[in-house]
Design an enzyme around this catalytic site. Sequence first.
Site, PDB file in Angstrom:
ATOM      1  N   ASP A  36       0.862  -1.182   0.000  1.00 35.49           N
ATOM      2  CA  ASP A  36       0.000   0.000   0.000  1.00 35.49           C
ATOM      3  C   ASP A  36       0.902   1.237   0.000  1.00 35.49           C
ATOM      4  OD1 ASP A  36      -3.214   0.324   1.072  1.00 35.49           O
ATOM      5  OD2 ASP A  36      -1.945   2.120   1.125  1.00 35.49           O
ATOM      6  N   ARG A  41      -0.777   2.157   7.100  1.00 39.85           N
ATOM      7  CA  ARG A  41      -1.756   1.089   6.924  1.00 39.85           C
ATOM      8  C   ARG A  41      -1.055  -0.280   6.974  1.00 39.85           C
ATOM      9  NH1 ARG A  41      -7.206   1.955   3.503  1.00 39.85           N
ATOM     10  NH2 ARG A  41      -8.470   1.107   5.179  1.00 39.85           N
ATOM     11  N   THR A  91     -11.276   3.895  -5.874  1.00 41.62           N
ATOM     12  CA  THR A  91     -11.766   4.551  -7.084  1.00 41.62           C
ATOM     13  C   THR A  91     -12.908   5.481  -6.690  1.00 41.62           C
ATOM     14  OG1 THR A  91     -13.195   2.612  -7.355  1.00 41.62           O
ATOM     15  CG2 THR A  91     -11.197   2.665  -8.667  1.00 41.62           C
ATOM     16  N   SER A 130     -10.665  -3.725  -7.926  1.00 44.35           N
ATOM     17  CA  SER A 130     -11.469  -2.531  -7.625  1.00 44.35           C
ATOM     18  C   SER A 130     -12.671  -2.494  -8.557  1.00 44.35           C
ATOM     19  CB  SER A 130     -10.659  -1.261  -7.865  1.00 44.35           C
ATOM     20  OG  SER A 130      -9.471  -1.282  -7.145  1.00 44.35           O
ATOM     21  N   THR A 131     -13.754  -1.879  -8.087  1.00 46.10           N
ATOM     22  CA  THR A 131     -14.921  -1.682  -8.947  1.00 46.10           C
ATOM     23  C   THR A 131     -14.606  -0.558  -9.924  1.00 46.10           C
ATOM     24  OG1 THR A 131     -16.305  -2.277  -7.115  1.00 46.10           O
ATOM     25  CG2 THR A 131     -17.381  -1.163  -8.947  1.00 46.10           C
ATOM     26  N   ALA A 224     -25.958  -1.708  -8.160  1.00 46.83           N
ATOM     27  CA  ALA A 224     -27.109  -0.862  -8.483  1.00 46.83           C
ATOM     28  C   ALA A 224     -28.418  -1.604  -8.174  1.00 46.83           C
ATOM     29  CB  ALA A 224     -27.059  -0.457  -9.958  1.00 46.83           C
ATOM     30  N   CYS A 275     -19.662   1.882  -1.566  1.00 48.10           N
ATOM     31  CA  CYS A 275     -19.901   1.412  -2.938  1.00 48.10           C
ATOM     32  C   CYS A 275     -21.201   1.867  -3.598  1.00 48.10           C
ATOM     33  CB  CYS A 275     -19.865  -0.118  -2.956  1.00 48.10           C
ATOM     34  SG  CYS A 275     -18.218  -0.743  -2.670  1.00 48.10           S
ATOM     35  N   LYS A 278     -21.523   5.554  -4.993  1.00 47.42           N
ATOM     36  CA  LYS A 278     -20.430   5.769  -5.958  1.00 47.42           C
ATOM     37  C   LYS A 278     -20.683   4.969  -7.247  1.00 47.42           C
ATOM     38  CE  LYS A 278     -16.560   3.369  -4.923  1.00 47.42           C
ATOM     39  NZ  LYS A 278     -16.246   2.368  -5.940  1.00 47.42           N
ATOM     40  N   LYS A 338     -23.494   0.267   8.624  1.00 48.17           N
ATOM     41  CA  LYS A 338     -24.263  -0.951   8.869  1.00 48.17           C
ATOM     42  C   LYS A 338     -23.642  -1.620  10.094  1.00 48.17           C
ATOM     43  CE  LYS A 338     -23.148  -4.587   6.190  1.00 48.17           C
ATOM     44  NZ  LYS A 338     -22.743  -5.424   5.039  1.00 48.17           N
TER      45      LYS A 338
END
Length: 464
Positions: A36, A41, A91, A130-131, A224, A275, A278, A338
């Site tokens: 990283d 981290r 991202t 990554s998405t 989505a 997520c 975004k 959550k």
Amino acid sequence: MKFKKNILCIGAGYVGGPSMAMIAYKCPDCRVTVVDINPARIDAWNSAELPVYEPGLDEIIKKTRSKNLFFAKDIENQIKENDIIFVSVNTPTKTFGAGAGKAADLQFVEKTARQILEHSQSPKIVIEKSTLPVKTALAMERILASAKGKITFEVLSNPEFMAEGTAMADLEKPDRVLIGSRETQSGLKARAELVDIYARWVPAEKIITSNIWSSELSKLVANAFLAQRVSSINSISALCEKTDADISEVARAVGMDSRVGSKFLKAGIGFGGSCFKKDILNLVYLCNYYGLQEVADYWESVVKINEYQQDRFTANILGSMFNTLAGKKICILGFSFKADTGDTRESPAIYITRKLLAEHAQVVISDPKALKNAAIDLASDKGKISYIEDPYSAASGCHALAILTDWELYRKLDFRKIYKSMIKPTFIFDGRNIIDHKKCFDIGFNVYPIGKPALSRFEDQSSV
Ligand code: UDX
Ligand code: UDX
């Protein structure tokens, strides 16, 4: 010891850390290294206090760390030494220039691709974890292709579907693993190599393969669809509150149709997390880019309903508490987006707290895991908020409780004890419908659930 495969992951976040820990755990003959750009981290991953709270993660890290799982800082050297490289950098939504507010900011992905290009001395399989917007692999391939035949790179898409709070269970028993590749000979060979890794613990029928664009798009669409279910049920919760229908009863009846299914039908204060928002905005941007205005508007409405639900919740607090919150003390139970995570990214609690502060309420925030992140999110409001982990101490002397996260511990609180310590009249706004409303009403609280009739001793003030 000589390892069969040498795997690297760039990006030691919520996705990179847990997913690589699972690969190391399931494949003892592979060496897995996570790097990283943020050295702090890496230090945290190497310490007793991991940077990510995730049930079950500690045990897996203890079993694998320094055996075949390593967290390292020498990114350039690790790129040289590994053959398979996962890219799991963030991202975020772009905040500047074209597509600001919607498009994905791909600067970290691109930077990482350039880094891989610069330091590779042998062929690599580069895997997007990554998405990413559909067609990002093309940009990656173009950057990597500038090696001009010296070294070959094969780009795969392998989006991660785990959810926070249940990451380890999701990684161990995924509904499916998706691997997209170019359908060329070398693409299919690279794909097979990645399939082999997952096949160690995932049944063959759950490992699905596709072309690379379908894989990239599927991840955006999966998120989505999930977010759309939450917005759909939340939109109906507003109607329930007007008609004396009960959202839990409606969700149960609708969800028992096997074509619909019972999951992701819990009404609440709206979805949060890094997520959903975004990825939908990214989908909206893509649709706009390709001239599909109606499709873009359709998906954007999922985000709008989410904002509407949070506005409704705060308007209800204000209306029910006689249209003024100035000087009143409100205890927020739960700040993470959550249960079972300390993550507060895009948590509805951030927005709701700011709205309450704008009404000059005094806010006390309680959460078992997220207080550190809450204080960072609300740093600009320092001095106006108290942070108290123990829910009993936090509630004491307050006028109202607002339950914003579905932590199991809130179901089990001694509400009689809490009621005694609070200012009367006393209010509970259950933003997650998790407590026994009738019992709390009988104790003396005025209780306001989501999508169910309020149990109140006052006339509805909200229209005053
Ligand atoms: C992120 C994205 O948000 C998600 O869309 C994607 O699917 C996976 O990556 P997450 O792991 O939750 O998810 O993000 P985060 O916890 O922020 O981790 C990303 C890590 O990458 C950070 O630790 C960051 O320091 C690191 N990073 C970022 C790099 O190592 N190099 C970079 O160039 C940029
Ligand atoms: C999500 C996807 O589930 C996962 O597959 C993907 O890889 C990353 O994004 P995550 O954001 O970690 O995972 O959590 P998720 O369980 O999907 O919850 C997202 C939000 O929706 C939370 O704020 C949650 O409270 C809310 N939610 C979920 C509801 O309000 N009602 C529901 O019925 C379900």
